[in-house]
Motif scaffolding. Structure first.
Motif, mmCIF file in Angstrom:
data_model
loop_
_atom_site.group_PDB
_atom_site.id
_atom_site.type_symbol
_atom_site.label_atom_id
_atom_site.label_comp_id
_atom_site.label_asym_id
_atom_site.label_seq_id
_atom_site.Cartn_x
_atom_site.Cartn_y
_atom_site.Cartn_z
ATOM 1 N N ASP A 160 0.798 -1.231 0.000
ATOM 2 C CA ASP A 160 0.000 0.000 0.000
ATOM 3 C C ASP A 160 0.829 1.279 0.000
ATOM 4 O O ASP A 160 0.275 2.377 0.030
ATOM 5 C CB ASP A 160 -0.913 0.022 1.234
ATOM 6 N N ALA A 161 2.143 1.147 -0.026
ATOM 7 C CA ALA A 161 3.010 2.307 0.159
ATOM 8 C C ALA A 161 3.574 2.814 -1.164
ATOM 9 O O ALA A 161 3.713 2.070 -2.131
ATOM 10 C CB ALA A 161 4.158 1.953 1.090
ATOM 11 N N VAL A 162 3.889 4.108 -1.182
ATOM 12 C CA VAL A 162 4.801 4.686 -2.165
ATOM 13 C C VAL A 162 5.774 5.534 -1.351
ATOM 14 O O VAL A 162 5.427 6.628 -0.907
ATOM 15 C CB VAL A 162 4.083 5.542 -3.216
ATOM 16 N N TRP A 163 6.976 5.014 -1.133
ATOM 17 C CA TRP A 163 7.978 5.678 -0.322
ATOM 18 C C TRP A 163 9.110 6.187 -1.202
ATOM 19 O O TRP A 163 9.647 5.441 -2.025
ATOM 20 C CB TRP A 163 8.565 4.708 0.703
ATOM 21 N N GLY B 125 6.689 9.377 2.130
ATOM 22 C CA GLY B 125 6.314 9.550 0.734
ATOM 23 C C GLY B 125 5.330 10.682 0.566
ATOM 24 O O GLY B 125 4.550 10.987 1.482
ATOM 25 N N THR C 2 1.316 10.889 -4.391
ATOM 26 C CA THR C 2 1.611 9.612 -5.044
ATOM 27 C C THR C 2 0.465 8.625 -4.933
ATOM 28 O O THR C 2 0.453 7.604 -5.626
ATOM 29 C CB THR C 2 2.858 8.968 -4.419
ATOM 30 N N THR D 137 -0.151 7.074 -2.036
ATOM 31 C CA THR D 137 0.167 6.124 -0.975
ATOM 32 C C THR D 137 -0.981 6.032 0.022
ATOM 33 O O THR D 137 -1.646 7.024 0.328
ATOM 34 C CB THR D 137 1.468 6.529 -0.251
ATOM 35 N N MET E 254 5.569 -2.070 -2.873
ATOM 36 C CA MET E 254 6.654 -1.112 -2.790
ATOM 37 C C MET E 254 7.799 -1.772 -2.031
ATOM 38 O O MET E 254 7.572 -2.429 -1.012
ATOM 39 C CB MET E 254 6.167 0.133 -2.059
#
Length: 364
Positions: free
Chosen positions: A40-43, A57, A61, A63, A356
């Protein structure tokens, strides 16, 4: 059959365990290891304090996780420093919550600094009192410094990008309104310098190309990112900086630190440094080696002080590695952010390929 999100997170935690024990992941190339994964992330930013891994992040994005998290030993992310700082929503007070984090960086005194652009949307204007740098004491997990970047510093269209330190000063880049920001850490006073100097402008003839495809901005034009990566030389004498697209320049820190230095004198002191391809991010080693991520090649490279370049890793999984972090033990932490794949750049349709992943690589 799709794997439930929780199960995928546990898989990431299982993958993380061999890394903690110092054993490379079997499926990875030698020395390139999976450290953290989350579906579930966009770092795009990472920092490390002992066994703790901090990740952040930008809001735009898409996230689904809090803007700033610390990952525990089981691979689970938790809001950092607390839920309140990560709970900003439109209409809420932006002065004491994270609106849009673009960078995090450690200082040498046990602090984690957070760069908040203050603008919820990519290319948007900073909210009043939204743009700021925030220091968190890593021992207490409490915010101990908030330095606002007022409208004369974070202007309409600004995108305050990244931060580095030298003595009593910090330096930041502005990727939206091209220029540098000098911050006096004693007084909290900030100054803009080298506004729209050629060294801070994204060259029109150097498009950002990733895996053979030109990255386009939401307005349909080639993405242009002005002053972005920056580093301080190990002896503290030079600030190195560049637009994302390159090339790099350098300027003496003694002039940056002097508020009485005439603008013309500072501009005349700017020198060409090196010419690199578009980079996702950089880290400076204590010997002056520059570690950088080559976006077009999905590669991590090291430029030695003598100018020699070595490829440390090249792997299709290293897609848009942004803002690497060099730990004291020589480990590079590499968030493969896939920034060019987010929905913003594809008419609202995300091309991000979960999970991610943050990789590690021993660099020395």
């Amino acid at each position: 059959m799709p794997i439930p999100a929780l199960s995928r997170l546990r898989i990431a935690a299982a993958v993380m365990a061999p890394l903690i024990l110092g054993q490379p992941v079997a499926a990875a190339p030698p020395s390139l290891a999976v450290a953290v994964q989350n579906p579930d992330a966009v770092w795009n930013a990472v920092a490390v304090d002992g066994a703790r891994v901090f990740l952040a992040g930008p809001r735009w994005t898409g996230t689904k996780l809090p803007p700033l998290v610390v990952v525990d030993g089981a691979g689970t992310p938790h809001s950092y420093p607390d839920a309140a700082w990560n709970a900003w929503a439109p209409g809420a007070d932006p002065s004491r919550a994270f609106v849009n984090i673009n960078a995090i960086h450690r200082d040498e005194a046990g602090g984690l600094w957070v760069v908040d652009t203050g603008a919820p949307d990519f290319g948007g204007n900073p909210l009043p009192a939204g743009a700021k740098v925030v220091r968190i004491d890593l021992k207490t997990a409490r915010v101990d410094r908030i330095i606002p970047l007022g409208p004369e510093i974070a202007r309409p269209g600004s995108y305050v990008d990244d931060i580095r330190f030298h003595g009593d000063h910090a330096y930041l880049t502005d990727a939206g309104q091209p220029g540098l920001i000098v911050l006096d850490l004693i007084t909290g006073a900030a100054r803009r310098v080298l506004d729209r100097h050629p060294s801070t402008l994204a060259p029109a003839d150097r498009p950002v190309v990733v895996e053979g495809e030109m990255v386009m901005a939401p307005d349909g034009r080639p993405l242009a990112v002005h002053a972005d990566p920056l580093e301080v030389s190990p002896d503290g004498e030079w600030l190195y900086y560049a637009p994302l697209e390159g090339p790099w320049s350098r300027v003496p820190t003694r002039l940056l630190d002097d508020p009485a230095a005439p603008a013309a004198t500072l501009a005349a002191a700017v020198q060409p440094w090196i010419d690199l391809p578009p980079v996702g991010g950089t880290a400076m080693g204590p010997d002056g080696s520059l570690y950088y991520t080559d976006l077009a090649a999905n590669a991590v490279r090291r430029r030695a002080p003598d100018g020699g370049v070595t490829t440390l890793a090249q792997d299709k999984r290293l897609h848009w590695v942004d803002a690497p972090y060099l730990a004291a033990d020589g480990t590079l932490w590499l968030p493969a952010a896939q920034m060019d794949r987010v929905a913003l750049f594809h008419h609202g349709v995300s091309r991000v390929r979960p999970p991610m992943t943050v990789f590690t690589l021993y660099a020395r």
